[in-house]
Design an enzyme around this catalytic site. Structure first.
Site, PDB file in Angstrom:
ATOM      1  N   ASP A  62       0.809  -1.284  -0.076  1.00  0.00           N
ATOM      2  CA  ASP A  62      -0.099   0.041   0.059  1.00  0.00           C
ATOM      3  C   ASP A  62       0.903   1.196  -0.019  1.00  0.00           C
ATOM      4  O   ASP A  62       2.011   1.318   0.489  1.00  0.00           O
ATOM      5  CB  ASP A  62      -0.906   0.079   1.299  1.00  0.00           C
ATOM      6  CG  ASP A  62      -1.749  -1.080   1.357  1.00  0.00           C
ATOM      7  OD1 ASP A  62      -2.397  -1.484   0.131  1.00  0.00           O
ATOM      8  OD2 ASP A  62      -2.247  -1.680   2.359  1.00  0.00           O
ATOM      9  N   HIS A  63       0.133   2.237  -0.388  1.00  0.00           N
ATOM     10  CA  HIS A  63       0.992   3.760  -0.392  1.00  0.00           C
ATOM     11  C   HIS A  63       0.286   4.620   0.916  1.00  0.00           C
ATOM     12  O   HIS A  63      -0.976   4.180   0.945  1.00  0.00           O
ATOM     13  CB  HIS A  63       0.855   4.338  -1.560  1.00  0.00           C
ATOM     14  CG  HIS A  63       1.520   3.926  -2.736  1.00  0.00           C
ATOM     15  ND1 HIS A  63       2.620   4.718  -3.354  1.00  0.00           N
ATOM     16  CD2 HIS A  63       1.635   2.774  -3.469  1.00  0.00           C
ATOM     17  CE1 HIS A  63       3.128   3.998  -4.493  1.00  0.00           C
ATOM     18  NE2 HIS A  63       2.336   2.498  -4.433  1.00  0.00           N
ATOM     19  N   PRO A  64       0.997   5.407   1.652  1.00  0.00           N
ATOM     20  CA  PRO A  64       0.288   6.192   2.513  1.00  0.00           C
ATOM     21  C   PRO A  64      -0.658   7.048   1.826  1.00  0.00           C
ATOM     22  O   PRO A  64      -0.519   7.561   0.923  1.00  0.00           O
ATOM     23  CB  PRO A  64       1.357   6.982   3.182  1.00  0.00           C
ATOM     24  CG  PRO A  64       2.282   7.081   2.061  1.00  0.00           C
ATOM     25  CD  PRO A  64       2.426   5.802   1.333  1.00  0.00           C
ATOM     26  N   CYS A 116       0.999  10.592  -1.728  1.00  0.00           N
ATOM     27  CA  CYS A 116       1.098   9.228  -1.698  1.00  0.00           C
ATOM     28  C   CYS A 116       2.120   8.453  -2.515  1.00  0.00           C
ATOM     29  O   CYS A 116       2.526   7.552  -2.577  1.00  0.00           O
ATOM     30  CB  CYS A 116      -0.335   8.453  -1.883  1.00  0.00           C
ATOM     31  SG  CYS A 116      -0.842   8.447  -3.603  1.00  0.00           S
ATOM     32  N   TYR A 170       8.982   7.842   0.800  1.00  0.00           N
ATOM     33  CA  TYR A 170       9.871   6.611   1.613  1.00  0.00           C
ATOM     34  C   TYR A 170      10.920   6.058   0.828  1.00  0.00           C
ATOM     35  O   TYR A 170      11.901   5.567   1.621  1.00  0.00           O
ATOM     36  CB  TYR A 170       8.967   5.676   2.115  1.00  0.00           C
ATOM     37  CG  TYR A 170       8.012   5.064   1.047  1.00  0.00           C
ATOM     38  CD1 TYR A 170       8.435   3.935   0.204  1.00  0.00           C
ATOM     39  CD2 TYR A 170       6.774   5.709   0.806  1.00  0.00           C
ATOM     40  CE1 TYR A 170       7.427   3.487  -0.811  1.00  0.00           C
ATOM     41  CE2 TYR A 170       5.754   5.112   0.008  1.00  0.00           C
ATOM     42  CZ  TYR A 170       6.115   4.140  -1.032  1.00  0.00           C
ATOM     43  OH  TYR A 170       5.428   3.793  -1.906  1.00  0.00           O
TER      44      TYR A 170
END
Length: 208
Positions: free
Chosen positions: A72-74, A80, A85
């Site tokens: 998943d992405h934030p 996102c 990261y």
């Protein structure tokens, strides 16, 4: 001579394998990517599977182009994109977000014994597939699947039971997936020819 062995996994060309462990008689299909995962004895994935952060039981059947532990992405942040990261890919003076990767790696998917995941299916992080579960091709599985249950669709929903509940419980209790290699060979003709209930009737008695 048998192609698969207890000693080393059979890994086809062009695979990317990192931080992963494999049991006996395991096969990893061409071009597959496996990260931070464990494959139990006799489990395999076909071509171009993408498996991350997964604990896979024995005798799992993973078809081509399956994705397990799809990341998943934030969504709670202003962006996102993975520059958040994987920042060191973009700036010399910025490090990657190690906390984010640690959290991602901890979100383990659990795949039971004697499961079948159809081509192109996606299993989301932290989902558990019970022993004997079947996932239809192209399904997106976002929640746990009960043992010996067949699911399909996006998101995946129950279609029917692979075995009645009482038969499923007896198969789980028999745990034939833990039998030694030679015992499996001895029972091969019965695996091929007997319905599940007849197989149980023969081998439950034998196991007493």
């Amino acid at each position: 001579m048998a192609r698969l062995t207890a000693k080393d996994p059979f890994i086809h060309p062009d695979c990317e394998i990192t931080d992963s462990r494999f049991g006996a008689y395991v096969e990893i299909g061409k071009g597959s990517r496996v990260n931070n995962s464990c494959f139990g004895d006799y489990s395999y994935c076909d071509r171009y599977a993408d498996v991350a952060n997964a604990q896979i039981g024995k005798f799992a059947n993973i078809a081509a182009f399956v994705r397990i532990g799809a990341t998943d992405h934030p969504l709670h942040t202003a962006a996102c994109h993975h520059f958040l990261y994987r920042s060191d890919d973009y700036w010399d003076d910025a490090g990657g977000d190690e906390d984010f990767f640690a959290h991602r790696g901890s979100r383990t998917a659990h795949i039971g014994h004697d499961t079948w995941i159809g081509a192109g299916a996606i299993i989301k992080p932290e989902v558990t597939l019970g022993d004997g579960a079947v996932i239809a091709a192209g399904a997106v599985v976002t929640r746990d699947v009960d043992p010996y249950t067949i699911v399909a669709g996006t998101p995946a929903k129950v279609m029917r039971l692979r075995q009645p509940r009482d038969v499923a419980e007896r198969l789980i209790a028999l745990a034939w997936w833990d039998w030694p290699h030679e015992q499996l060979r001895h029972a091969l003709d019965d695996f091929r020819s007997l319905e599940a209930t007849a197989f149980l009737e023969k081998y439950e008695v034998a196991g007493e």
